[in-house]
Design an enzyme around this catalytic site. Structure first.
Site, PDB file in Angstrom:
ATOM      1  N   SER A 188       1.115  -0.884  -0.133  1.00 52.43           N
ATOM      2  CA  SER A 188       0.087  -0.058   0.170  1.00 52.43           C
ATOM      3  C   SER A 188       0.913   1.598   0.238  1.00 52.43           C
ATOM      4  CB  SER A 188      -1.275  -0.062   1.134  1.00 52.43           C
ATOM      5  OG  SER A 188      -1.950   1.040   0.708  1.00 52.43           O
ATOM      6  N   ASP A 342     -10.222  -3.519  -5.307  1.00 50.85           N
ATOM      7  CA  ASP A 342      -9.301  -2.778  -4.470  1.00 50.85           C
ATOM      8  C   ASP A 342      -9.007  -1.304  -5.324  1.00 50.85           C
ATOM      9  OD1 ASP A 342      -7.072  -1.206  -3.479  1.00 50.85           O
ATOM     10  OD2 ASP A 342      -5.679  -2.648  -4.091  1.00 50.85           O
ATOM     11  N   HIS A 372      -7.808  -4.369  -1.340  1.00 51.70           N
ATOM     12  CA  HIS A 372      -7.306  -3.519   0.124  1.00 51.70           C
ATOM     13  C   HIS A 372      -6.906  -4.271   1.423  1.00 51.70           C
ATOM     14  CE1 HIS A 372      -4.084  -0.445  -1.003  1.00 51.70           C
ATOM     15  NE2 HIS A 372      -4.181  -0.471   0.742  1.00 51.70           N
TER      16      HIS A 372
END
Ligand SMILES: *[C@@H]1O[C@H](CO)[C@@H](O)[C@H](O)[C@H]1NC(C)=O
Ligand SMILES: *[C@@H]1O[C@H](CO)[C@@H](O)[C@H](O)[C@H]1NC(C)=O
Length: 398
Positions: A188, A342, A372
């Site tokens: 991320s 995501d 995610h």
């Protein structure tokens, strides 16, 4: 009567919170619903306290996350210590078993939208500990200053200083790391920083150690076009909504909410920078499948003033997709994980395409039932699946 009404109100409230329609093929939906609902309640509560002017949203969430931190504790297989690399606090995981040869080294950067988390957060501690054990690698898990206290380029510079320190010959030697087998990884926002520092290292004449690999887990790679198909489709994706992602991007550069407002409208890049859109043009960079049902419009030009005040969002150190082909062509062997559900899916897909276009070897694992945050959701089957693929790739390639 009053009790009936109260009960009704309670039922409606609970139903509102529970009702997060999850995409059809996600495994263990009820278990996941419990997690997403908890997060939703927390975010709503803290957004409300922010609205009242009590506390910054990210400060409140980070305060809560501190309770999920665990001390640096060694176990039967891994020795865990803490130190600083060039002033930046890091946690180091060293396998205990004897080794004749030098080991692999992995420099890991945690996620959390440049605002949240740390190397000590229990999910990250477990991940990096298992990585050290299963790969027989020395894992350095770095911390960095977080927003809203610190903004770009602070996060980038903390991570880069720690990495440069680690890559010195005498430091690698001290930890028994083979200088030919060092990699960078992150998930991320950590994947964003991993991609950014990897680009920086290959252009830094003072760094003699070459990185062997970069492994990016659903990285954030650009803040120029915040209406990619994955943003447009993402309002019901678990954990990370498009609006939260925009908030996190804007917080990386400033706490000034006018930037967030412009970003939400996709109206933050001024005309004189429109040449940069070619690097994040989903119409030319996404596989056909992801373009279906979407019509390409380049973002509306924004005010030059905003870009003058916060030039960070146009900086390649914040948006690795803005690198030119020549820089990209020098990148090491690359591993990228993307997830179907995501908002950052298309960032990853476009980076895969751009790296492949210039001949970089990329292994791309796309998880059709992924979302995610799944990578560090340790009690879920999807996390095992992703971690196993990630670790077996590193086992072969690092
Ligand atoms: C240590 O390694 C052994 C052998 O691989 C394994 O069975 C055990 O679960 C590991 N312990 C921890 C705490 O991970
Ligand atoms: C984006 O790509 C499409 C298709 O290749 C092209 O027609 C368009 O002009 C591009 N726009 C920008 C801003 O690069």
């Amino acid at each position: 009567m009053a009790r009936t009404i109260l009960l009704l109100v309670a039922v409606v409230l609970v139903a509102y919170y529970i009702y997060v329609p999850l995409p059809g093929d996600i495994e263990e939906p009820w278990k996941l619903l419990l997690e997403t609902t908890t997060l939703k309640i927390i975010m709503d509560l803290f957004s409300f306290t922010e609205l009242l002017g009590i506390n910054h949203l990210m400060d409140s969430v980070q305060f809560l996350m501190r309770f999920q931190e665990v001390p640096a504790t060694s176990d039967e297989n891994v020795t865990v210590t803490e130190t600083t690399f060039d002033g930046v606090p890091v946690r180091i995981y060293m396998p205990k078993r004897k080794s004749e040869a030098l080991r692999r080294g992995l420099f890991f950067i945690h996620g959390g939208g440049w605002c949240l988390g740390s190397a000590a957060t229990v999910n990250y501690d477990l991940l990096t500990r298992q990585t050290a054990d299963r790969l027989d690698a020395v894992v350095v898990s770095t911390n960095y200053g977080l927003a809203p206290k610190y903004h770009f380029p602070h996060q980038f510079e903390d991570v880069y200083s720690a990495l440069r320190w680690f890559l010195q010959e005498n430091i690698l030697e001290r930890y028994g790391v083979d200088p030919r087998r060092v990699g960078v990884s992150g998930d991320s926002a950590g994947g964003n920083l991993a991609a950014a520092v990897t680009q920086q290292v290959i252009q830094d004449p003072d760094v003699k150690t070459k990185l062997k690999v970069q492994a990016l887990v659903y990285p954030a790679l650009q803040a120029l076009d915040l209406k990619l198909p994955s943003y447009q489709e993402g309002s019901n994706f678990p954990f990370l909504s498009p609006s939260l992602m925009v908030r996190l991007w804007s917080e990386y550069f400033s706490t000034d909410r006018t930037l967030e407002k412009a970003m939400l409208l996709n109206q933050h890049v001024p005309m004189e920078f429109s040449h940069l859109f070619q690097f994040v043009n989903w119409s030319s960079l996404l596989p056909e499948r992801y373009k279906t049902g979407h019509f390409y419009e380049s973002p509306t030009p924004g005010s030059s003033e905003l870009a003058k005040k916060y030039p960070g969002f146009l900086d390649v150190k914040a948006c690795p997709l803005l690198a030119n082909d020549n820089t990209l062509s020098h990148l090491p062997l690359t591993y990228i994980i993307t997830c179907q559900y995501d908002v950052l899916r298309d960032d990853g897909l476009m980076y895969v395409r751009r790296l492949q276009n210039v001949g970089v070897h990329v292994t791309h694992h796309h998880f059709e039932d992924g979302f995610h945050g799944a990578f560090t959701l340790h009690r879920f089957k999807i996390a095992d699946k992703m971690q196993n693929q990630y670790l077996s790739w590193l086992m072969k390639n690092l």
